[in-house]
Motif scaffolding. Structure first.
Motif, mmCIF file in Angstrom:
data_model
loop_
_atom_site.group_PDB
_atom_site.id
_atom_site.type_symbol
_atom_site.label_atom_id
_atom_site.label_comp_id
_atom_site.label_asym_id
_atom_site.label_seq_id
_atom_site.Cartn_x
_atom_site.Cartn_y
_atom_site.Cartn_z
ATOM 1 N N ARG A 72 93.740 80.813 -21.179
ATOM 2 C CA ARG A 72 94.151 82.136 -20.695
ATOM 3 C C ARG A 72 94.800 82.029 -19.321
ATOM 4 O O ARG A 72 95.796 82.687 -19.043
ATOM 5 C CB ARG A 72 92.943 83.074 -20.642
ATOM 6 N N ARG A 73 94.248 81.172 -18.463
ATOM 7 C CA ARG A 73 94.841 80.995 -17.135
ATOM 8 C C ARG A 73 96.215 80.330 -17.244
ATOM 9 O O ARG A 73 97.157 80.700 -16.541
ATOM 10 C CB ARG A 73 93.925 80.151 -16.262
ATOM 11 N N VAL A 74 96.325 79.335 -18.134
ATOM 12 C CA VAL A 74 97.597 78.630 -18.307
ATOM 13 C C VAL A 74 98.677 79.576 -18.797
ATOM 14 O O VAL A 74 99.843 79.480 -18.384
ATOM 15 C CB VAL A 74 97.410 77.455 -19.285
ATOM 16 N N GLN A 75 98.318 80.502 -19.650
ATOM 17 C CA GLN A 75 99.298 81.469 -20.139
ATOM 18 C C GLN A 75 99.871 82.310 -19.001
ATOM 19 O O GLN A 75 101.053 82.654 -18.991
ATOM 20 C CB GLN A 75 98.654 82.387 -21.182
ATOM 21 N N TRP A 80 103.813 77.083 -20.638
ATOM 22 C CA TRP A 80 103.080 76.627 -21.818
ATOM 23 C C TRP A 80 102.238 77.788 -22.290
ATOM 24 O O TRP A 80 101.599 78.480 -21.497
ATOM 25 C CB TRP A 80 102.218 75.409 -21.474
ATOM 26 N N GLN A 81 102.248 78.016 -23.589
ATOM 27 C CA GLN A 81 101.525 79.154 -24.141
ATOM 28 C C GLN A 81 100.514 78.726 -25.209
ATOM 29 O O GLN A 81 100.661 79.018 -26.405
ATOM 30 C CB GLN A 81 102.520 80.160 -24.738
ATOM 31 N N PRO A 82 99.466 78.007 -24.816
ATOM 32 C CA PRO A 82 98.424 77.642 -25.792
ATOM 33 C C PRO A 82 97.662 78.889 -26.243
ATOM 34 O O PRO A 82 97.550 79.864 -25.490
ATOM 35 C CB PRO A 82 97.519 76.691 -25.002
ATOM 36 N N ARG A 106 97.740 69.243 -21.969
ATOM 37 C CA ARG A 106 97.738 69.817 -20.625
ATOM 38 C C ARG A 106 98.376 68.858 -19.614
ATOM 39 O O ARG A 106 99.108 69.271 -18.720
ATOM 40 C CB ARG A 106 96.299 70.137 -20.204
ATOM 41 N N HIS A 107 98.084 67.570 -19.786
ATOM 42 C CA HIS A 107 98.655 66.582 -18.868
ATOM 43 C C HIS A 107 100.170 66.546 -18.982
ATOM 44 O O HIS A 107 100.879 66.395 -17.975
ATOM 45 C CB HIS A 107 98.082 65.200 -19.163
ATOM 46 N N ARG A 108 100.686 66.675 -20.181
ATOM 47 C CA ARG A 108 102.137 66.631 -20.383
ATOM 48 C C ARG A 108 102.833 67.778 -19.662
ATOM 49 O O ARG A 108 103.973 67.633 -19.220
ATOM 50 C CB ARG A 108 102.462 66.690 -21.879
ATOM 51 N N ARG A 109 102.141 68.909 -19.518
ATOM 52 C CA ARG A 109 102.750 70.070 -18.856
ATOM 53 C C ARG A 109 102.501 70.086 -17.347
ATOM 54 O O ARG A 109 103.398 70.397 -16.571
ATOM 55 C CB ARG A 109 102.200 71.370 -19.459
#
Length: 221
Positions: A72-75, A80-82, A106-109
């Motif tokens: 949710r935080r990453v969105q 990136w939209q996991p 996550r590391h890739r982003r």
């Protein structure tokens, strides 16, 4: 106040720490499940099985929650939209795999914060311990010394289950921030380290390969 504290938590690092705990908990459960000898401690076997079972359940719930919160935080951050609910469901079904896959993506982003440069020492020690344990077990088998076989395998297994996955993940996090041609993804090496716990011959091969690539890329060890 409570919501503010939750927002300040680095959930990515919490996910890493929870993943680190899976191998020891699984190892304890396996020891309890396959233990044949009676060490003279009443209920030890079932105690180990219960510890492994409840420990795995608690870690699964913890990883499910942290994956949901971090996605949710990453969105919000963007790029990136996991899917929070899909990742949480994956963790409920197969938590260690879900954690490793998420850390890889996550590391890739966003990359992984670098750690200390000395983690390679732990990898080297785990490699040496595993090789020495296998040699000792082979000699003990030839000499018909079953107690030494169990001791040697137990020592090698303890190091492999407890230290190796953490060390290779943290060291890869360090190496990938160096300006070299080799940028290992910490998540992928954590996944291979988990796999090596169930395919024992893979552990020394993985450790040796990683140390070889590390030396070519950084000059150390």
């Amino acid at each position: 106040m409570g919501a503010s504290r939750l927002e300040d938590v680095d959930w990515g690092r919490v996910i890493e720490r929870l993943c680190y705990l899976f191998p020891p908990v699984v190892g304890v459960g396996l020891v309890g499940a396959v233990q044949e000898a009676d060490p003279g401690v009443p209920g030890l076997r079932w105690g180990l099985v219960l510890f492994g079972t409840f420990g795995y359940t608690l870690l699964t719930l913890g990883l499910t929650t942290t994956l949901f919160l971090d996605t949710r935080r990453v969105q919000v951050v963007g790029g990136w939209q996991p899917r929070p609910w899909l990742n949480a469901l994956f963790a409920l079904v197969l938590a260690p795999v879900a954690g490793v896959v998420y850390l890889y993506r996550r590391h890739r982003r966003f990359g992984t914060p670098a750690d200390r440069s000395e983690w390679w020492v732990v990898i080297a020690v785990s490699l040496g311990t595993t090789v020495a344990g296998l040699v000792a077990a082979a000699i003990a088998y030839v000499l018909a010394m079953p107690e030494l076989v169990v001791t040697a395998i137990g020592l090698a297994g303890t190091v492999a289950f407890g230290a190796f996955p953490i060390a290779i993940h943290r060291d890869a996090a360090y190496v990938c921030t160096r300006r070299t041609r080799w940028t290992p993804n910490p998540g992928s090496y954590l996944g291979f380290a988990f796999l090596s716990l169930f395919v024992p011959p893979l552990q020394p091969l993985l450790a040796a390969y990683y140390l070889f690539r590390r030396r070519r890329a950084t000059g150390t060890p």
